[in-house]
Motif scaffolding. Sequence first.
Motif, PDB file in Angstrom:
ATOM      1  N   LEU A  40       0.951  -1.201   0.458  1.00  0.00           N
ATOM      2  CA  LEU A  40      -0.271   0.058  -0.390  1.00  0.00           C
ATOM      3  C   LEU A  40       0.966   1.512   0.003  1.00  0.00           C
ATOM      4  CD1 LEU A  40      -3.141  -1.149   2.928  1.00  0.00           C
ATOM      5  CD2 LEU A  40      -3.368  -0.689   0.186  1.00  0.00           C
ATOM      6  N   LEU A  41       1.830   0.986   0.867  1.00  0.00           N
ATOM      7  CA  LEU A  41       2.419   2.461   0.618  1.00  0.00           C
ATOM      8  C   LEU A  41       3.629   2.640  -0.269  1.00  0.00           C
ATOM      9  CD1 LEU A  41       4.660   2.230   3.814  1.00  0.00           C
ATOM     10  CD2 LEU A  41       2.624   3.606   3.583  1.00  0.00           C
ATOM     11  N   ILE A  42       3.848   1.325  -1.304  1.00  0.00           N
ATOM     12  CA  ILE A  42       5.121   1.888  -2.269  1.00  0.00           C
ATOM     13  C   ILE A  42       3.092   2.344  -3.230  1.00  0.00           C
ATOM     14  CG2 ILE A  42       5.604   0.530  -4.562  1.00  0.00           C
ATOM     15  CD1 ILE A  42       6.648  -0.939  -2.235  1.00  0.00           C
ATOM     16  N   TRP A  43       2.184   1.899  -3.236  1.00  0.00           N
ATOM     17  CA  TRP A  43       1.676   2.208  -4.403  1.00  0.00           C
ATOM     18  C   TRP A  43       0.513   3.469  -4.508  1.00  0.00           C
ATOM     19  CZ3 TRP A  43      -3.793   3.943  -4.792  1.00  0.00           C
ATOM     20  CH2 TRP A  43      -4.647   3.939  -5.992  1.00  0.00           C
ATOM     21  N   TRP A  44       0.933   3.980  -2.995  1.00  0.00           N
ATOM     22  CA  TRP A  44       0.239   6.200  -2.272  1.00  0.00           C
ATOM     23  C   TRP A  44       1.187   6.390  -3.171  1.00  0.00           C
ATOM     24  CZ3 TRP A  44      -4.290   7.382  -2.550  1.00  0.00           C
ATOM     25  CH2 TRP A  44      -5.804   6.645  -2.058  1.00  0.00           C
ATOM     26  N   GLN A  45       2.517   5.439  -2.702  1.00  0.00           N
ATOM     27  CA  GLN A  45       4.107   6.320  -2.947  1.00  0.00           C
ATOM     28  C   GLN A  45       4.077   6.969  -3.861  1.00  0.00           C
ATOM     29  OE1 GLN A  45       7.209   5.207  -1.638  1.00  0.00           O
ATOM     30  NE2 GLN A  45       8.849   7.450  -1.403  1.00  0.00           N
ATOM     31  N   ASP A  54      11.812  15.891   3.515  1.00  0.00           N
ATOM     32  CA  ASP A  54      12.070  17.205   2.782  1.00  0.00           C
ATOM     33  C   ASP A  54      10.586  18.148   2.431  1.00  0.00           C
ATOM     34  OD1 ASP A  54      14.255  15.932   2.182  1.00  0.00           O
ATOM     35  OD2 ASP A  54      13.899  15.154   0.824  1.00  0.00           O
ATOM     36  N   ARG A  55       9.709  17.400   2.834  1.00  0.00           N
ATOM     37  CA  ARG A  55       7.996  18.210   2.732  1.00  0.00           C
ATOM     38  C   ARG A  55       7.180  17.868   3.046  1.00  0.00           C
ATOM     39  NH1 ARG A  55       3.878  15.993  -1.831  1.00  0.00           N
ATOM     40  NH2 ARG A  55       4.195  13.798  -1.253  1.00  0.00           N
ATOM     41  N   PRO A  56       6.153  18.811   3.731  1.00  0.00           N
ATOM     42  CA  PRO A  56       5.119  18.342   4.409  1.00  0.00           C
ATOM     43  C   PRO A  56       4.624  16.942   4.026  1.00  0.00           C
ATOM     44  CG  PRO A  56       4.452  20.709   3.968  1.00  0.00           C
ATOM     45  CD  PRO A  56       6.226  19.612   3.644  1.00  0.00           C
ATOM     46  N   PRO A  57       3.893  16.330   4.841  1.00  0.00           N
ATOM     47  CA  PRO A  57       2.978  15.387   4.249  1.00  0.00           C
ATOM     48  C   PRO A  57       2.696  15.935   4.173  1.00  0.00           C
ATOM     49  CG  PRO A  57       3.029  14.820   6.484  1.00  0.00           C
ATOM     50  CD  PRO A  57       4.106  15.897   6.455  1.00  0.00           C
ATOM     51  N   THR A  58       1.120  14.951   2.947  1.00  0.00           N
ATOM     52  CA  THR A  58       0.301  15.176   2.584  1.00  0.00           C
ATOM     53  C   THR A  58      -0.715  15.011   3.954  1.00  0.00           C
ATOM     54  OG1 THR A  58      -0.908  13.713   1.785  1.00  0.00           O
ATOM     55  CG2 THR A  58      -0.255  14.724   0.151  1.00  0.00           C
ATOM     56  N   PRO A  59      -2.389  15.249   4.257  1.00  0.00           N
ATOM     57  CA  PRO A  59      -2.787  14.667   5.441  1.00  0.00           C
ATOM     58  C   PRO A  59      -3.763  13.695   4.958  1.00  0.00           C
ATOM     59  CG  PRO A  59      -3.565  17.620   3.623  1.00  0.00           C
ATOM     60  CD  PRO A  59      -2.484  16.716   3.048  1.00  0.00           C
ATOM     61  N   LEU A 121      -6.924  10.691  10.243  1.00  0.00           N
ATOM     62  CA  LEU A 121      -7.165  11.328  11.358  1.00  0.00           C
ATOM     63  C   LEU A 121      -6.616  13.223  11.108  1.00  0.00           C
ATOM     64  CD1 LEU A 121      -5.482   9.282  14.170  1.00  0.00           C
ATOM     65  CD2 LEU A 121      -8.338   9.648  13.011  1.00  0.00           C
ATOM     66  N   ASP A 122      -6.559  13.990  11.522  1.00  0.00           N
ATOM     67  CA  ASP A 122      -6.635  15.188  11.716  1.00  0.00           C
ATOM     68  C   ASP A 122      -5.175  15.187  12.536  1.00  0.00           C
ATOM     69  OD1 ASP A 122      -6.398  17.750  13.140  1.00  0.00           O
ATOM     70  OD2 ASP A 122      -7.889  18.324  11.707  1.00  0.00           O
ATOM     71  N   ALA A 123      -4.179  14.986  12.303  1.00  0.00           N
ATOM     72  CA  ALA A 123      -2.921  15.726  12.736  1.00  0.00           C
ATOM     73  C   ALA A 123      -2.858  16.208  14.158  1.00  0.00           C
ATOM     74  CB  ALA A 123      -1.788  15.893  12.050  1.00  0.00           C
ATOM     75  N   ARG A 124      -3.745  17.024  14.168  1.00  0.00           N
ATOM     76  CA  ARG A 124      -3.900  17.840  15.305  1.00  0.00           C
ATOM     77  C   ARG A 124      -4.540  17.295  16.368  1.00  0.00           C
ATOM     78  NH1 ARG A 124      -6.847  21.517  15.753  1.00  0.00           N
ATOM     79  NH2 ARG A 124      -7.764  22.482  13.877  1.00  0.00           N
TER      80      ARG A 124
END
Length: 145
Positions: A40-45, A54-59, A121-124
């Motif tokens: 799943l991680l590979i596919w979504w990446q 190097d960049r903020p994660p997407t929500p 989830l909302d990270a906050r």
Amino acid sequence: MTTLTETYGGVVRLPVHFDDLDAMGVLHNSRYAVLVERALLIWWQERGVFFSKDRPPTPDTFNVVREYAITYHRPVAGAGEVVVRFWLDRLGTTSAEYGFEITSSDGGTVHAEGRRVNVGLDARTMRPAPWTDHAREVAAELLKR
């Protein structure tokens, strides 16, 4: 057991390493979930949804597994390659219900199949949060029709 058509779902080939095996020389039961996670991680990446230093994660990368069920059919014996096939049975407002199977590299043997439910989830607040329009667009490729 589920047979996928070419119109939906994802397929990722992954190696099974010697250290994934148990004392009997078969894939340890806990490693099946790891293979699904990696696929799943590979596919979504590959589609731009991932964590990066190097960049903020997407929500949509901030999500947790709520449910996980697996049925084992035939052990994976020894190191080599397996195929992880997965699809979305349902994409809700804040949840995603995946189906999956782990097969031999030729697809002829289903080693395991199961279900996994993720919740965004909302990270906050750490409360359920809706998937973004981008995630919905990408996930459409996985939706079972």
